[in-house]
Design an enzyme around this catalytic site. Structure first.
Site, PDB file in Angstrom:
ATOM      1  CG  ASP A  85      -2.049   0.885   1.142  1.00  0.00           C
ATOM      2  OD1 ASP A  85      -2.072   1.690   0.199  1.00  0.00           O
ATOM      3  OD2 ASP A  85      -2.948   0.805   2.001  1.00  0.00           O
ATOM      4  CG  ASP A 120      -5.283   5.045  -2.796  1.00  0.00           C
ATOM      5  OD1 ASP A 120      -4.328   5.207  -2.000  1.00  0.00           O
ATOM      6  OD2 ASP A 120      -6.205   4.242  -2.592  1.00  0.00           O
ATOM      7  CB  CYS A 276      -8.764 -21.709  21.514  1.00  0.00           C
ATOM      8  SG  CYS A 276      -8.914 -20.011  20.952  1.00  0.00           S
TER       9      CYS A 276
HETATM   10 ZN    ZN Z   1      -8.935 -20.053  18.702  1.00  0.00          ZN
END
Ligand code: ZN
Length: 503
Positions: A85, A120, A276
């Site tokens: 970018d 831009d 997790c």
């Molecule tokens: Zn997770």
């Protein structure tokens, strides 16, 4: 440079070739900071992200000539494809950047960006028309200048489409960039629109663009939310970049397929990603801030990756409609966008929807009358011309095709001189002769009580079919749905003199 392999709705699985290898799309493109990296780009590569985006303006300011010598891949430590970018975001945040478009273009070329973006001027959201129009003009001028500066190149230069909620400016930008020869487009997607969950506005912007330029690959700037991504994919966006995984993590926001939650508000960790599954919720919550941010950011990346992969599988299975509608149930404003799909500005979604699918399509409730397969079938049936003077209408059963059922055979025997047709709330009238055409041949319609007023497309299809033919007599086996159709009045409108509403 861009090859499409599978499609469903406007969604597509494709392959984009860049100087550093090919990238399968749809692709989520994680934002990587060129100087301070909390999650290494090589880790991203291992997770399956083949393309990352970084900021060429910050690279320019921080590294200057060193970046020209080493190249952007070495600077950030990533051997896959790199998109850059050029500072548009800085323009949005700070008003302007102190660099000329031509200088930036040469710099992006020098650092060997695979997918560089010209400097831009993003329109953001809520700009008055005149101002937005001026920004579009400046962006287009920069894009023209950029191509003059870079000349022959292997890189895939991006045409930034600005205009935001001024849809005609979006279309104007897209057409101008297309004419300049840009092969990959990027839709400037106002963060405000997405943060306010204004999905209907976003859908309209994408639709306006797709109508003008349906085939070229399109990137959506700043889309990094598990609800935005499937909508954008269904509408035909191929790439998305965002720093959301990290920004949310810094704020203790935990992404879930149906939205985001504050870590403090969770009672469970409803995810099985490597992060997790290696922490208990309390352990994750009580990590030191920096470490917690990194772990939550990694979890967020897993959720985004899984979202894109789920969409890809849905495309392969011909279930993108089912998936998009299922996601839309996660938020009322998302359903507002899906409700628009029945309108004429979204007809482009039918163009890439396969004419035949191996799996039966599912019809649940009124929103499903808008799915392209049903629209396409109703159009075909509406144009059907029968040579017969008598019509027998019969509710579609579960066995397909209709002409192979016992019910049909009995009717055909009893009324040898009649046009026999089934009807279905989603598909309208199904003349026996085309009852083996998909999806009349291959659908599963839930047997729910339905109000005919919720199915305007059904009555339209029925009226069109009656108007297109000249039946003297109409015999209807009316189920509870058809009984609401005021068939007698309808048929009289079409010059038939006789209607019997049950056998
Ligand atoms: Zn997770």
């Amino acid at each position: 440079m861009f090859e499409v392999r599978y499609t469903d709705l406007a969604a597509r699985i494709g392959r984009l070739e860049t100087p550093h290898g090919s990238v399968e799309t749809p692709a989520f493109v994680p934002v990587v900071h060129p100087v301070r990296q909390t999650i290494s780009p090589q880790f991203l590569k291992k997770m399956g992200f083949d393309l990352v985006i970084t900021n060429a303006y910050i690279t320019f300011r921080h590294y200057g000539d060193e970046a020209r010598k080493r190249g952007i891949h070495d600077i950030i430590g990533f051997d896959g494809s790199v998109m850059t970018d050029s500072g548009g975001y800085q323009v949005l945040e700070y008003g302007s950047v102190e660099v000329e478009p031509a200088v930036m273009a040469q710099f992006e070329k020098d650092i060997k960006s695979d997918i560089p973006i010209p400097l831009d001027k993003p329109t953001g959201y809520g700009l008055p028309y005149e101002k937005a129009s001026e920004y579009v003009r400046i962006t287009l001028e920069n894009c023209k200048k950029t191509l003059e500066v870079v000349g022959e190149t292997d890189a895939v230069w991006v045409g930034p489409v600005q205009g935001a909620e001024h849809y005609d400016l979006v279309e104007h930008s897209a057409r101008a960039l297309d004419a300049m020869g840009y092969q990959l487009m990027a839709l400037g997607s106002p963060v405000e629109v997405m943060e306010a969950y204004e999905f209907a506005t976003l859908a309209r912007m994408i639709a306006r663009y797709k109508k003008a330029i349906p085939a070229k690959p399109i990137h959506l700037f700043g889309a990094g939310h598990p609800l935005t991504i499937p909508l954008a994919i269904a509408l035909g966006c191929d790439m998305f970049d965002s720093a959301s995984y990290m920004l949310y993590a810094k704020d203790d926001r935990y992404m879930q397929p149906q939205g985001t939650a504050r870590l403090a508000d969770l009672a469970y960790l409803p995810c099985q990603c490597p992060v997790c599954s290696s922490y208990k919720l309390d352990e994750l919550r009580s990590l030191p801030k920096d470490q917690k941010t990194i772990e939550v950011a990694k979890h967020n990346l897993h959720v985004l990756k899984a979202e894109v992969d789920t969409c890809k599988q849905a495309i392969m299975d011909g279930r993108m409609w089912e998936y998009a509608v299922q996601k839309a149930r996660a938020h009322p404003k998302l359903m507002e966008a899906v409700q628009l799909f029945g309108g004429s500005e979204f007809e482009f979604m039918a163009d890439n929807t396969p004419a035949f699918k191996e799996k039966a399509i599912f019809f649940f409730d009124p929103v499903d009358q808008h799915r392209p397969e049903a629209r396409r079938f109703r159009q075909m049936a509406s144009a059907f011309k029968s040579a017969k003077k008598k019509l027998v209408l019969f509710p579609e059963g579960e066995v397909h095709p209709f002409y192979s059922t016992r019910g049909f055979k009995e009717l055909a025997k009893k009324f040898p001189d009649a046009q026999v047709a089934a009807y279905n709330p989603f598909l309208g009238v199904i003349p026996a002769e085309i009852s083996d055409v998909f999806p009349a041949s291959h659908n599963l319609t839930s047997r729910l009580a339905r109000k005919i007023d919720d199915y305007p497309s059904f009555t339209e299809s029925l009226d069109a079919f009656l108007a297109n033919n000249s039946f003297d007599e109409v015999i209807v086996v009316a189920d509870d749905f058809m009984k609401q159709a005021k068939l007698k009045a309808r048929v009289e409108d079409y010059h038939s003199d006789h209607v019997i509403d049950r056998l």
